[in-house]
Design an enzyme around this catalytic site. Sequence first.
Site, PDB file in Angstrom:
ATOM      1  N   LYS A 118       0.690  -1.147  -0.112  1.00  0.00           N
ATOM      2  CA  LYS A 118       0.052  -0.066  -0.268  1.00  0.00           C
ATOM      3  C   LYS A 118       0.884   1.064   0.166  1.00  0.00           C
ATOM      4  O   LYS A 118       1.447   1.353   0.412  1.00  0.00           O
ATOM      5  CB  LYS A 118      -0.922  -0.138   1.256  1.00  0.00           C
ATOM      6  CG  LYS A 118      -1.466  -1.053   1.381  1.00  0.00           C
ATOM      7  CD  LYS A 118      -3.597  -0.555   0.145  1.00  0.00           C
ATOM      8  CE  LYS A 118      -4.003  -1.450   0.004  1.00  0.00           C
ATOM      9  NZ  LYS A 118      -5.520  -1.453  -1.133  1.00  0.00           N
TER      10      LYS A 118
ATOM     11  N   LYS B 171     -13.599  -8.727  -8.115  1.00  0.00           N
ATOM     12  CA  LYS B 171     -13.486  -8.712  -6.804  1.00  0.00           C
ATOM     13  C   LYS B 171     -15.159  -9.261  -6.641  1.00  0.00           C
ATOM     14  O   LYS B 171     -15.610  -9.086  -7.697  1.00  0.00           O
ATOM     15  CB  LYS B 171     -13.275  -7.971  -5.659  1.00  0.00           C
ATOM     16  CG  LYS B 171     -12.205  -7.341  -5.454  1.00  0.00           C
ATOM     17  CD  LYS B 171     -11.732  -6.085  -4.629  1.00  0.00           C
ATOM     18  CE  LYS B 171     -10.149  -5.855  -4.184  1.00  0.00           C
ATOM     19  NZ  LYS B 171     -10.213  -4.489  -3.448  1.00  0.00           N
TER      20      LYS B 171
END
Length: 330
Positions: free
Chosen positions: A107, A214
């Site tokens: 991240k 997803k």
Amino acid sequence: MLPHLDDLLGTARVVRLPMRSRFRGITVREAVLFEGPEGWTEFSPFVEYDDEEAASWLHAAIDFGWRPQPAPLRHQIAVNATVPAVAADDVPAILDRYPGARTAKVKVAEPGQTLADDIARVRAVREIVGPEGRVRVDANALWNVDEAEHAIHALAPFDLEYVEQPCATVEELAEIRVRTRYMDIPIAADESVRKASDPLAVARAGAADLLVIKAQPLGGVHTALRIVAEAGLPVVVSSALDTSVGIAMGAFLAAAIPELDFDCGLGTVAMFDQDVAVSPLTPVDGVIRVERPEVSPAQLDRLSAPDDRRDWWLDRVRRCYRVVERTTAL
């Protein structure tokens, strides 16, 4: 055919899973689990999502719990480690949670941090995974085009596999893809797929080299497979901080995709202190199993949410069910 709302509410269990590290600004993850005729399933949209967006997640839960899933083409899925926006010194402990993983997603662009923090974190990951490891970064759409170009240039020496959602819009993704072409670093789209009214727009615009898919946000395994087939781009199957039940949904999606060239973001059960499954779907030798986990009644009790949070989630289920009911009827 939709199951009756009473069938959902009759088996609903609302749980709270404590996390090992702060991620997406949270330290506790809440989810609703239902038990359908096909097995346990999950509804866990983030709390800030409105009912229209969260309804896709409920549709996914119904799809996985009440509809047979496609036959798997593989029985295990290689997964990446997920490195939150932690200090570089904390990276080794994070990677230890993903034994055997050859890929790490890092991240970056965390609010309140600097590019120097990102560079230090990515450098620490590269040093641990070595030259043969794969390192990808995820900005969660938090850079503008100029910031993205500067950041990608600064991170390029660490041999990035790809940059995920560097900018927010499809137009910005298309522009940054052109600007950074000389660096030969692919651009991946995530939010531009799962949060878009048209999840295929980014592919049509040529704004990404690959898509992050997803199952829950896209309405379930069957809907996601249609999007993958129509997009015609390589994909990475990822998760949204799911319990082992939600991860199983992602694993069944990944197992049904004919060509799966990238390690998937389905190892995130490792981010929790506890899970609902008897045998959690955490990475072993860099892979997770494609199976529906056995849910532990004791863990459901232990992780049960307080009454006020249970009521909040069940009311959300009712509202989202009305949205699913309306859109399914169209």
